[in-house]
Design a protein around this motif. Structure first.
Motif, PDB file in Angstrom:
ATOM      1  N   PHE A 198       0.834  -1.204   0.000  1.00  0.00           N
ATOM      2  CA  PHE A 198       0.000   0.000   0.000  1.00  0.00           C
ATOM      3  C   PHE A 198       0.869   1.255   0.000  1.00  0.00           C
ATOM      4  N   ALA A 199       1.906   1.258   0.812  1.00  0.00           N
ATOM      5  CA  ALA A 199       2.786   2.430   0.886  1.00  0.00           C
ATOM      6  C   ALA A 199       3.487   2.672  -0.447  1.00  0.00           C
ATOM      7  N   TYR A 200       4.044   1.635  -1.040  1.00  0.00           N
ATOM      8  CA  TYR A 200       4.752   1.823  -2.305  1.00  0.00           C
ATOM      9  C   TYR A 200       3.781   2.154  -3.448  1.00  0.00           C
ATOM     10  N   PHE A 201       2.563   1.620  -3.401  1.00  0.00           N
ATOM     11  CA  PHE A 201       1.562   1.989  -4.400  1.00  0.00           C
ATOM     12  C   PHE A 201       1.345   3.500  -4.389  1.00  0.00           C
ATOM     13  N   ASN A 202       1.196   4.068  -3.216  1.00  0.00           N
ATOM     14  CA  ASN A 202       0.931   5.497  -3.128  1.00  0.00           C
ATOM     15  C   ASN A 202       2.172   6.338  -3.373  1.00  0.00           C
ATOM     16  N   LEU A 203       3.339   5.795  -3.137  1.00  0.00           N
ATOM     17  CA  LEU A 203       4.565   6.512  -3.473  1.00  0.00           C
ATOM     18  C   LEU A 203       4.770   6.566  -4.982  1.00  0.00           C
ATOM     19  N   VAL A 204       4.599   5.429  -5.672  1.00  0.00           N
ATOM     20  CA  VAL A 204       4.871   5.420  -7.109  1.00  0.00           C
ATOM     21  C   VAL A 204       3.806   6.202  -7.875  1.00  0.00           C
ATOM     22  N   THR A 205       2.555   6.186  -7.411  1.00  0.00           N
ATOM     23  CA  THR A 205       1.519   6.921  -8.133  1.00  0.00           C
ATOM     24  C   THR A 205       1.616   8.422  -7.909  1.00  0.00           C
ATOM     25  N   ASN A 206       2.199   8.834  -6.793  1.00  0.00           N
ATOM     26  CA  ASN A 206       2.285  10.263  -6.499  1.00  0.00           C
ATOM     27  C   ASN A 206       3.646  10.885  -6.780  1.00  0.00           C
ATOM     28  N   TRP A 207       4.704  10.071  -6.732  1.00  0.00           N
ATOM     29  CA  TRP A 207       6.047  10.635  -6.958  1.00  0.00           C
ATOM     30  C   TRP A 207       6.802   9.960  -8.094  1.00  0.00           C
ATOM     31  N   GLY A 208       6.314   8.850  -8.605  1.00  0.00           N
ATOM     32  CA  GLY A 208       7.045   8.171  -9.676  1.00  0.00           C
ATOM     33  C   GLY A 208       8.237   7.409  -9.131  1.00  0.00           C
TER      34      GLY A 208
END
Length: 522
Positions: free
Chosen positions: A149-159
């Motif tokens: 969940f954390a990495y999903f939101n990191l990659v979608t918001n910061w690439g």
């Protein structure tokens, strides 16, 4: 789960890990480390619960999460009380030191840090019974889900972001950015690893933990976000059959009540609970204090028209509820308007409140308040919120979202299945408390896409979904500049805004990343 999410002792451990005292080479028995503390099933569970606790931290669901994504996506608009950090989000003047964005980044990496610790210590556990062996597998699966969940939101918001896969990695500041493709591979892997050992359901006291369905849903969502439509359909379709019993809640209102934890529509939500008045304002930096049970949200107070009303329902959201009648014959007002916001009779919004208040029904003063959110508010049963104390859970993913993702995947795959896609959309529209006019199954792909995107905007309004939708569809800049034209008090939405800025604190502390930032942004 809901009754105690922040545990004072585990938090003490997390902050004291790595602290050693070698004075006179005498071991300090009062100093715990990860090796010395985690010994029993209860303590291994605490490591996992402490990872869930990050959902209440700054930048997350207790407060800033809904401001960040509702304001960036124009699901909510500024009202006169909105100032400072949150105002920057709606006028697009935010920079790399915006406190909400800084805290979001920090909390997602804190979730990763704690998940890495949980994976380390739980892996070291030698269960004494078959029941403990099952719990060990479950705890490891939950840690993988939370890290995913954390990495999903990191990659979608910061690439491109730094990847930390072990507890030791999490203690190293200087970590280079990984490619977007590699982060997505990690996200897929985390949810895939979680699926086999998560239960389908939990006992009532454990509701709020990640289930097998939550892992499948997030894996399917991850595929859809990468335009892997066939893989998304394979995963998401599993949730429409046994052993899963998800269904649309007959009552749209119930989804945004304090009873929503018991809805069959919930796939995963962050559970909020109000405890005592001395912790009402914990979301302003008092998380994991003396009262570890506090886990409520300030949303009802901050969005509520009869309370702080920092924001209103956006004009674009209100306008979306009026569109050509799917059955033909002029303009149609979507029935969810009156369930989503209070407004004027012409807007379709609810024109009264306090329907079950002791003092009786009251008219909504739309001329004074404008269009104000009804979702996530308690105003049908009480006139005021009085203070931040909402126990209405934050939806992360629910069955209507699953159906709409299935619709999108069928619509956008290389050989579209338009009838199937429209069928899923109509299934959501057929909710008994909504009963919206269905779309004809003969829509072409262009018209079906318009219907699907509007359906997501309406059905999931105020649920922090639209920001991700606009960006992955590649229409954020055009849409938001149309809805928020640049002018006095409003900056334009630029190409750079589709990714959030790397926080200045991260750039200052992570030397491997600092030289890999373009244009002082991302």
């Amino acid at each position: 789960m809901k009754k105690k999410i922040g545990i004072s002792l585990i938090i003490l451990i997390l902050f004291s890990l790595g602290c050693k005292e070698d004075r006179l080479d005498v071991k300090n028995e009062n100093t715990y480390t990860d090796e010395s503390y985690f010994k029993t099933q209860v303590q291994f569970n605490e490591a996992v619960i402490a990872t869930y606790a990050v959902f209440s931290h700054n930048g997350m669901m207790a407060r800033e999460w809904y401001f960040i994504f509702d304001l960036l996506a124009n699901d909510a608009e500024r009202a006169s009380p909105l100032v400072g950090t949150e105002l920057e989000l709606t006028d697009y003047s935010f920079t790399n030191n915006n406190e909400d964005i800084v805290n979001l980044w920090a909390s997602l990496y804190r979730m990763i840090f704690r998940a890495n610790l949980a994976l380390k210590v739980v892996n070291s556990w030698t269960p004494a019974t078959p029941a403990e062996e099952l719990l060990k597998k479950q705890y490891l699966a939950e840690a993988h889900w939370l890290r995913g969940f954390a990495y999903f939101n990191l990659v979608t918001n910061w690439g491109r972001v730094p990847v930390k896969l072990t507890y030791a990695d999490s203690q190293v500041n200087s970590t280079p950015r990984s490619s977007v493709a590699d982060v997505w591979k990690l996200v897929e892997s985390e949810f895939t690893l979680a699926i086999p050992d998560l239960p389908v359901t939990y006992a009532a006291a454990q509701k709020g933990r990640a289930t097998k369905g939550a892992a499948i849903a997030m894996l399917g969502k991850s595929y859809l976000f990468q335009k892997k439509c066939d893989a998304a359909i394979t995963e998401l379709a599993k949730l429409t059959t046994g052993p899963y019993t998800y269904s649309l809640d007959p009552s749209y209102d119930n989804l945004f009540s304090e009873n929503n934890i018991n809805s069959n529509e919930v796939v995963f939500s962050v559970n909020h609970v109000y405890t005592t008045s001395n912790t009402q304002y914990y979301m302003f930096g008092g998380q994991e204090g003396n009262n570890g049970k506090t886990f409520h949200t300030g949303r009802a107070q901050e969005y509520g028209f009869n309370d702080w009303q920092n924001v209103t329902a956006s004009n674009a959201l209100v306008a979306a509820h009026q569109y050509p009648n799917p059955a033909g014959g002029g303009t149609y007002t979507d029935p969810r308007a009156k369930l989503t916001y209070y407004g004027s009779p012409a807007s379709g919004g609810d024109t009264d409140f306090c329907n079950t208040c002791p003092g009786g029904v009251k008219p909504y003063d739309w001329a004074f308040f404008g269009n104000s959110y009804r979702k996530y508010e308690p105003y049908e049963s009480k006139e005021f919120t009085s203070a931040p104390m909402s126990g209405i859970n934050t939806h992360v993913i629910r069955y209507a979202d699953v159906l709409l993702m299935l619709a999108e995947a069928n619509l956008e795959k290389s050989s579209p299945s338009l009838g199937t896609a429209i069928g899923y959309i109509n299934q959501v529209r057929a909710r008994p408390s909504v009963a919206a006019v269905p779309y004809p199954l003969t829509l072409n792909q262009t018209d079906a896409r318009v219907a699907l995107r509007r359906e997501r905007q309406i059905e999931l309004s105020g649920e922090q979904s639209r920001w991700f939708d606009l960006n992955r569809w590649g229409i954020a800049k055009a849409t938001l500049n149309t809805e928020h034209p640049a002018g006095p008090g409003q900056f334009p939405f630029l190409d750079k805004h589709v990714l959030l800025p790397i926080p200045i604190d991260e750039r200052n502390s992570n030397k491997a990343l600092s030289a890999d930032v373009a244009n002082d942004w991302n």
